[in-house]
Structures are given as C-alpha cells and as structure tokens.
Design an enzyme around this catalytic site. Structure first.
Site, PDB file in Angstrom:
ATOM      1  N   GLU A 334       0.835  -1.194   0.000  1.00  0.00           N
ATOM      2  CA  GLU A 334       0.000   0.000   0.000  1.00  0.00           C
ATOM      3  C   GLU A 334       0.875   1.252   0.000  1.00  0.00           C
ATOM      4  O   GLU A 334       1.729   1.412   0.873  1.00  0.00           O
ATOM      5  CB  GLU A 334      -0.893   0.029   1.244  1.00  0.00           C
ATOM      6  N   CYS A 335       0.676   2.138  -0.955  1.00  0.00           N
ATOM      7  CA  CYS A 335       1.237   3.484  -0.981  1.00  0.00           C
ATOM      8  C   CYS A 335       2.765   3.489  -0.866  1.00  0.00           C
ATOM      9  O   CYS A 335       3.470   3.341  -1.856  1.00  0.00           O
ATOM     10  CB  CYS A 335       0.585   4.339   0.105  1.00  0.00           C
TER      11      CYS A 335
END
Length: 474
Positions: A334-335
């Site tokens: 994620e991210c």
C-alpha cells in the site's frame, strides 16, 4: 450471542476545524489520565495513522481507528466496544471540525460518531483573536444538532489574563457549555509537523507526553473532564466476534515490513491475518540484509521518501524482494510499499533506485496528489480480491506515478479517489499487488483469508519443490 449491557466512561475530543489543537489536548489528556493510574484506551476517528500512533504512545495502548466510511456502523460499534470493555476511560480524538463529513449532511463526521457511540463531546477551540464571538460559535454548535451531547470546551491559544477572562465570562453568560480549561499559547509545537501531518515518532527522540500532561493538569480541570466521561449511558448491544474463526490448516508465515520507512498499519489488519492462520514476522527494509523465511509479505505505507537513501543503500534487501516476487511469493503493498516496489523514487531533486518490481517511477511533490476516501471495483483477477468485489479505503500521498505507460492493465477501477492514474489503481506482477489504496481489513472481510490462502499455495509449492503459479481469484 445474546445482547449485553455494556458501559465504559468515554469522551470524544473534537475541534472547530483542523489545526484547532485537539491532538495536543488529546495527547495531554491521555498521558495525564494514564499517569493517574487509569487504563486509557485511545481511539482515532478517521483513517489517520500518524495521530493514532501518537495517541497509542501517550495512552500506552494500541489505538484503533473508528471510521464510518471504512467500517459499517455495526462493525464500528463492535470494534469500539470490543476494545473499550474493562478500561477506565475510552478517549476518542475526532478529526477536522465536529460537523465536517463527506457531504452536506455531515455523513461520517465526528458528530455522527459521537451519536453512534452515545459519547459526550469536549470541544477544543482555537481562540486566537476571538473573545465574545466564541460564545456565539459554541451556541451554534449546541443548537446545530441537539442530539450531539456537547458537554464542555477547552479554550486553546489564549493570549493573556484579560483575554481569558472575557472568553470565560462570555461563554458562561450565553451558553450552558462548561469551560473545562483555558490554555495559553505554547511557544512552539511540542511535536513538529511536515507533509502528511505530525512527524513519525521513529524520527523524533524527545518524549513530549509528560510535558503535555503537566500542561493540561496546570490549565484544565481534569476531574471535570473525567466526570463528564463517567456520566454516560449503558448500551445494549449484540457484541459479535470481530473476526471469523479459521480452520485448522497449517499456519503460514507472513513478513511485515515495519521500520521508520514503512509503518502505516491498522492493528486490525494484523489481527485479521492472524485469525486467518498467519504468523506475522516483522523485518526492516532498512536494516535487514534480506527477507526472512516467510511465505508472503505485507508492505504498508509510511515515509519511504525521507528514508530513501537508506532504502537504496540496502541493495541486498531490494534484490531479495525482487527475487522472491519473481519466484511467485505473494506480496501486498500500500502506498509507500508501492513506491518501494517501483523502479525509482524522485525526491527533492535526487533519484533513488528502488526494488524495480514494477516499471514505474514515483515522484514526491509539494502538495498532495491524492487525499480522501477511495472506492473501487476489482477489474482484474488477482490473489487477494474476487472480481467485481468493491474495495473501500483511503489515500493520502504526496507522490505520483509520473509515467504509467509500461503498465498494461490495472487491478482496480476507481469510483472515488485518485489512485495511480486517472480512474485506476493497483498494479499486479505475478502474485504481487501494489497501489495507493490503504484498506481496513474489517471493511474488506475477504482480504485476510485470501492473503493467507495465497501464502499457503506458495508454501506448499516451495515445500514440494514446484514453481508457484500465478494465483488468480475469479
């Protein structure tokens, strides 16, 4: 499970808007009550990782995020009461202004959360260059929605004795809101800020909490605050288990990248993986020479840009990650994890080689490139989500993929939010999925089970000496 009568002292600290001082007040209250010997369970309204981490340190608890967009009302209440049982105080920090939500009706606001949990509210009000008008503001807050139980106000950033006297007298004359504290201006922020809010505790060596606790003890009535928290109704609720029970399958080992570079994780995501049959093994992308002996890897968000030099220097770890992904090991990112798995990271004029799993370059900008709630449909088969499943989450990133021409297809069709490219998020290579979407496992109940299942397939193939296939859910 039959309905139970549940009770717990509780307060929600809200502000008139962002930057009002509610985080400083929440941290000070959390540590002050903890130092009194109370068991304080902290909660953060909204998806914020950074404030939640600081609240956990101040209260010496693991903070849970309560977000009405990420979680259904039933799951949210279940989560709150599962954590609040048996503690002396549940301290909730709101976000933005009390009535600010995602639409004109204030949906998902701090006020909505307070009503859902039957929780009294203490307002933190920035009083810079304001006196009698603050009484009008508080009067408006109390009449705007009579179902919101606003019980007190802590006046922040007051200028001096005369200023404080007029503020207090005006509020006491025109409203029924109790003045619980009058805080002078602090000469400097005890916790410095930068992009994305407060800095990480991993990058800040000074412990500010005892100082903040003394500040609140000196300038606020803590006994009155606690008395408000204790004057709450009991709640009748069918308290259900947060996670489904897993079968008796052979457990798998899932590595979690957790250090100063990547540390944005929800505790419930870890617990969901464990309940699904995973043993979690933490490792550092900065300090460890290679991945540990695991069957899958989870990379959350964080600040890879500020630690980019260390990530680049650890070439052995970058190579280890790439080789495992090439071999079919499941990896969910994620991210910040997406940034690490890209070819290069550009930050403040410098270019840093990353793990080179995806043909992407990310660049960090001065302003947010994506900020808010996200909703997307799963458009391509992958190991973690079935097709047409709706993914809910949020994004907050200053980086952007500056060139996605090397990506043939994306996993998610974005309905709400920015993602990696207009209308799209999520890239897949073998069994590695990465995107800008942060998700909460209690709002996406299939994720943990599928993650563990993919890890088990990889483990079985590895143990048998067979190549791992590309795992695709339909």
């Amino acid at each position: 499970m039959p309905a139970s009568l549940l009770t717990c002292p509780r307060i929600l600290v809200a502000g008139l808007g962002g930057g009002s001082g509610k985080t400083i007040v929440s941290l000070g209250l959390a540590r002050a009550f903890t130092e009194q010997g109370l068991t304080v369970q902290a909660f953060k309204k909204g998806p914020d990782y950074i404030d939640a981490k600081w609240l956990g340190l101040a209260s010496r608890s693991i903070t849970s995020n309560l977000d009405p967009f990420l979680l259904s009302s039933e799951v949210l209440r279940n989560l709150f009461w599962s954590r609040a049982q048996g503690v002396d105080l549940a301290l909730l920090e709101g976000n933005r202004g009390l009535y600010d939500g995602k639409d004109v009706l204030g949906t998902c606001s701090s006020a909505d959360l307070a009503k859902s949990l039957q929780c009294p509210v203490i307002i933190v009000a920035d009083c810079t260059k304001v006196t009698r008008t603050m009484a009008a503001i508080l009067l408006g807050l109390t009449t705007f929605d009579p179902e919101v139980d606003i019980r007190g106000v802590i006046l922040n950033r007051t200028a001096g004795g005369r200023h404080q006297k007029i503020l207090r007298q005006s509020i006491e004359k025109y409203t029924d809101v109790q003045v619980l504290g009058v805080l002078p201006k602090l000469p400097e922020n005890p916790i410095p800020e930068r992009h994305m809010g407060l800095i990480s505790d991993a990058e800040f060596s000074h412990d500010p909490f005892s100082e903040l606790a003394n500040f609140l003890r000196t300038h606020a009535d803590l006994d009155a605050c606690l008395n408000i928290a204790r004057q709450v109704p009991a709640v009748t609720l069918d308290l259900a288990p947060l996670y489904p029970c897993s079968g008796k399958s052979v457990p798998v080992r899932i590595g979690v990248a957790r250090d100063a570079a990547l540390w944005f994780y929800y505790q419930e995501n870890f617990e969901a993986l464990q309940h699904a049959g995973a043993e979690l093994v933490e490792f550092s992308l900065l300090a460890d020479p290679e991945l540990p002996d695991v069957d899958a890897v989870y990379m959350g968000g964080g600040f890879p840009e500020t630690l980019a030099d260390g990530l680049t220097t650890n070439a052995a770890m970058r190579q280890s990650v790439k080789e495992r992904v090439l071999g079919g090991m499941p990896l969910y990112a994620e991210c910040g994890g997406l940034m690490y798995l890209s070819r290069e990271l550009h930050y403040e004029g410098a270019t840093y080689p990353m793990a080179d799993v995806f043909p992407l370059e990310t660049k960090v900008f001065k302003k947010p490139q994506g900020h808010g709630y996200m909703s997307a449909l799963v458009a391509s088969p992958n190991p973690f989500y079935p097709l047409k499943n709706r993914l809910t989450g949020h994004e907050f990133h200053y980086s952007r993929c500056v060139d996605t021409s090397g990506i043939e297809s994306f996993v998610f069709d974005v309905e709400l939010g920015q993602g990696m490219a207009k209308g799209h998020d999520g890239v897949l290579y073998r069994n590695c999925l990465a995107g800008y979407t942060h998700m909460h496992a209690l709002g996406n109940s299939l994720w943990a089970r599928n993650f563990v299942s993919a890890a088990r397939i990889y483990k079985e193939c590895r143990d048998a000496g067979r190549p791992c296939p590309d795992i695709r859910l339909e």
